[in-house]
Design a protein around this motif. Sequence first.
Motif, PDB file in Angstrom:
ATOM      1  N   THR A   1       0.823  -1.212   0.000  1.00  0.00           N
ATOM      2  CA  THR A   1       0.000   0.000   0.000  1.00  0.00           C
ATOM      3  C   THR A   1       0.856   1.260   0.000  1.00  0.00           C
ATOM      4  OG1 THR A   1      -0.156  -0.074   2.427  1.00  0.00           O
ATOM      5  CG2 THR A   1      -1.918  -1.134   1.178  1.00  0.00           C
ATOM      6  N   THR A   2       1.919   1.242   0.776  1.00  0.00           N
ATOM      7  CA  THR A   2       2.768   2.428   0.871  1.00  0.00           C
ATOM      8  C   THR A   2       3.476   2.722  -0.449  1.00  0.00           C
ATOM      9  OG1 THR A   2       3.138   2.039   3.232  1.00  0.00           O
ATOM     10  CG2 THR A   2       4.709   3.456   2.100  1.00  0.00           C
ATOM     11  N   LEU A   3       4.088   1.703  -1.043  1.00  0.00           N
ATOM     12  CA  LEU A   3       4.848   1.932  -2.275  1.00  0.00           C
ATOM     13  C   LEU A   3       3.933   2.288  -3.445  1.00  0.00           C
ATOM     14  CD1 LEU A   3       7.586  -0.857  -2.083  1.00  0.00           C
ATOM     15  CD2 LEU A   3       7.672   1.524  -1.306  1.00  0.00           C
ATOM     16  N   VAL A   4       2.838   1.556  -3.597  1.00  0.00           N
ATOM     17  CA  VAL A   4       1.905   1.846  -4.697  1.00  0.00           C
ATOM     18  C   VAL A   4       1.323   3.246  -4.540  1.00  0.00           C
ATOM     19  CG1 VAL A   4      -0.312   1.217  -5.728  1.00  0.00           C
ATOM     20  CG2 VAL A   4       1.361  -0.562  -5.179  1.00  0.00           C
TER      21      VAL A   4
ATOM     22  N   ALA B   1      -4.482   7.983  -4.860  1.00  0.00           N
ATOM     23  CA  ALA B   1      -3.422   7.063  -4.425  1.00  0.00           C
ATOM     24  C   ALA B   1      -3.946   6.069  -3.403  1.00  0.00           C
ATOM     25  CB  ALA B   1      -2.255   7.859  -3.849  1.00  0.00           C
ATOM     26  N   ALA B   2      -4.729   6.550  -2.446  1.00  0.00           N
ATOM     27  CA  ALA B   2      -5.288   5.659  -1.423  1.00  0.00           C
ATOM     28  C   ALA B   2      -6.266   4.668  -2.034  1.00  0.00           C
ATOM     29  CB  ALA B   2      -5.971   6.480  -0.339  1.00  0.00           C
ATOM     30  N   LEU B   3      -7.082   5.151  -2.969  1.00  0.00           N
ATOM     31  CA  LEU B   3      -8.063   4.283  -3.621  1.00  0.00           C
ATOM     32  C   LEU B   3      -7.387   3.110  -4.322  1.00  0.00           C
ATOM     33  CD1 LEU B   3     -10.876   3.580  -4.742  1.00  0.00           C
ATOM     34  CD2 LEU B   3     -10.498   5.282  -6.537  1.00  0.00           C
ATOM     35  N   VAL B   4      -6.326   3.381  -5.064  1.00  0.00           N
ATOM     36  CA  VAL B   4      -5.646   2.344  -5.837  1.00  0.00           C
ATOM     37  C   VAL B   4      -4.865   1.390  -4.934  1.00  0.00           C
ATOM     38  CG1 VAL B   4      -3.881   1.931  -7.605  1.00  0.00           C
ATOM     39  CG2 VAL B   4      -5.532   3.793  -7.889  1.00  0.00           C
ATOM     40  N   SER B   5      -4.356   1.894  -3.816  1.00  0.00           N
ATOM     41  CA  SER B   5      -3.483   1.074  -2.961  1.00  0.00           C
ATOM     42  C   SER B   5      -4.198  -0.117  -2.350  1.00  0.00           C
ATOM     43  CB  SER B   5      -2.889   1.944  -1.849  1.00  0.00           C
ATOM     44  OG  SER B   5      -3.860   2.304  -0.889  1.00  0.00           O
ATOM     45  N   VAL B   6      -5.496  -0.001  -2.097  1.00  0.00           N
ATOM     46  CA  VAL B   6      -6.217  -1.080  -1.412  1.00  0.00           C
ATOM     47  C   VAL B   6      -6.429  -2.291  -2.323  1.00  0.00           C
ATOM     48  CG1 VAL B   6      -8.314  -1.705  -0.157  1.00  0.00           C
ATOM     49  CG2 VAL B   6      -7.274   0.546   0.181  1.00  0.00           C
ATOM     50  N   PRO B   7      -7.002  -2.143  -3.532  1.00  0.00           N
ATOM     51  CA  PRO B   7      -7.074  -3.322  -4.407  1.00  0.00           C
ATOM     52  C   PRO B   7      -5.701  -3.861  -4.791  1.00  0.00           C
ATOM     53  CG  PRO B   7      -7.807  -1.344  -5.570  1.00  0.00           C
ATOM     54  CD  PRO B   7      -7.703  -0.987  -4.122  1.00  0.00           C
ATOM     55  N   ALA B   8      -4.668  -2.996  -4.827  1.00  0.00           N
ATOM     56  CA  ALA B   8      -3.313  -3.487  -5.084  1.00  0.00           C
ATOM     57  C   ALA B   8      -2.879  -4.438  -3.977  1.00  0.00           C
ATOM     58  CB  ALA B   8      -2.336  -2.311  -5.181  1.00  0.00           C
TER      59      ALA B   8
END
Length: 366
Positions: free
Chosen positions: A130-133, A159-166
């Motif tokens: 989550t942090t890196l993405v 950025a936060a939105l994308v980090s969770v499904p990642a």
Amino acid sequence: MHAPDGFIDAPVSAAAGLLAAGAIAVSLRGARRELDDTSRPGAAAGAGAERTAPLAGLVAAFIFAVQMLNFPVAAGTSGHLLGGALAAILVGPYTGVLCVSVVLLMQAVLFADGGLTALGVNITTMAITTTLVAYALFRVLVKVLPRTRRSVTAASFVAALVSVPASAVVFTLLFAVGGTTDVSLGKVAGAMVGVHVLIGLGEAVITALTVGAVVAVRPDLVHGARGLRQKLKLRVDGELVDAPDTGAEPAPATARSPRKVWIAGLVTSLVLAGFVSFYASADPDGLEKVAADHGIDKQAEEHTTADSPLADYGVKDVDDARLSGGLAGVIGVGVTVVAGTGVFWAVRRRRTEEEAEATSPTGTSV
């Protein structure tokens, strides 16, 4: 999103643990630079630990508190903040990895939330990914968007939105390699990504609101907003308008203490964990729901510290549910802010020692 023991087999859990340990080692070194407050405009030499270590500890405590606030995302499913995007934007990606890792360690050891053998898996999915993405995407967005507060907030949201499904994708990949149950990976992947896109919306709202609030009052304390210029306001005919841009840089925020921000953040964390958490959704989170629906949880093991005094976010022998959960939340915030601040003090102190050795006549450069 906290994986218990038994979801992932021992070899893959061990490999994830080694990956997590390596990432933490790299983050410890990178955090020394991020916590060096002399990199901020106008900061005095040696001011770093006094400002940034307590703030980074506060970020960890705030993430712990907000993770207690499960919010409904679909019928019978809830979600909670992962925190990687928020931590990375507020205090930097390396420090952000450490913040979320401290939270996960406290949760696993004290509250029996997330397996001990699965700690490497959880750090890999919830802290590192989550942090890196999030930070990589955030940096791209702030470069192409106008350098304003609204742009920083908008970039934080995306950025936060994308980090969770990642994070969900990475867990699915780990399960594909080391899953302990024979289930359809296609169905698991679809379910995991689908529900965590919805959870990502909640994460995005929380992250954007928090970053926006801090940027509005103290942009100099937000790692991702460094260099953000504050517009001078003029009152014209009774209305506030932006002053013309003269090209001159604003005076540096040299000696402004972050104490008020720290106190406000700590009080907010205590209220969220000690009171608001009682009203959180009781539905299983995204991973728990997918695991139950698709049989992933068949090999789940009981937590090693299931009988601990704070297991399941309640205080043992306190019968009142509201009081028990509130006390557990307050204890968790207190322990996390102390542990986090201690870690970041130690990291910053090591940086100071390296600088002293490098400048000493008899020292050697590191």
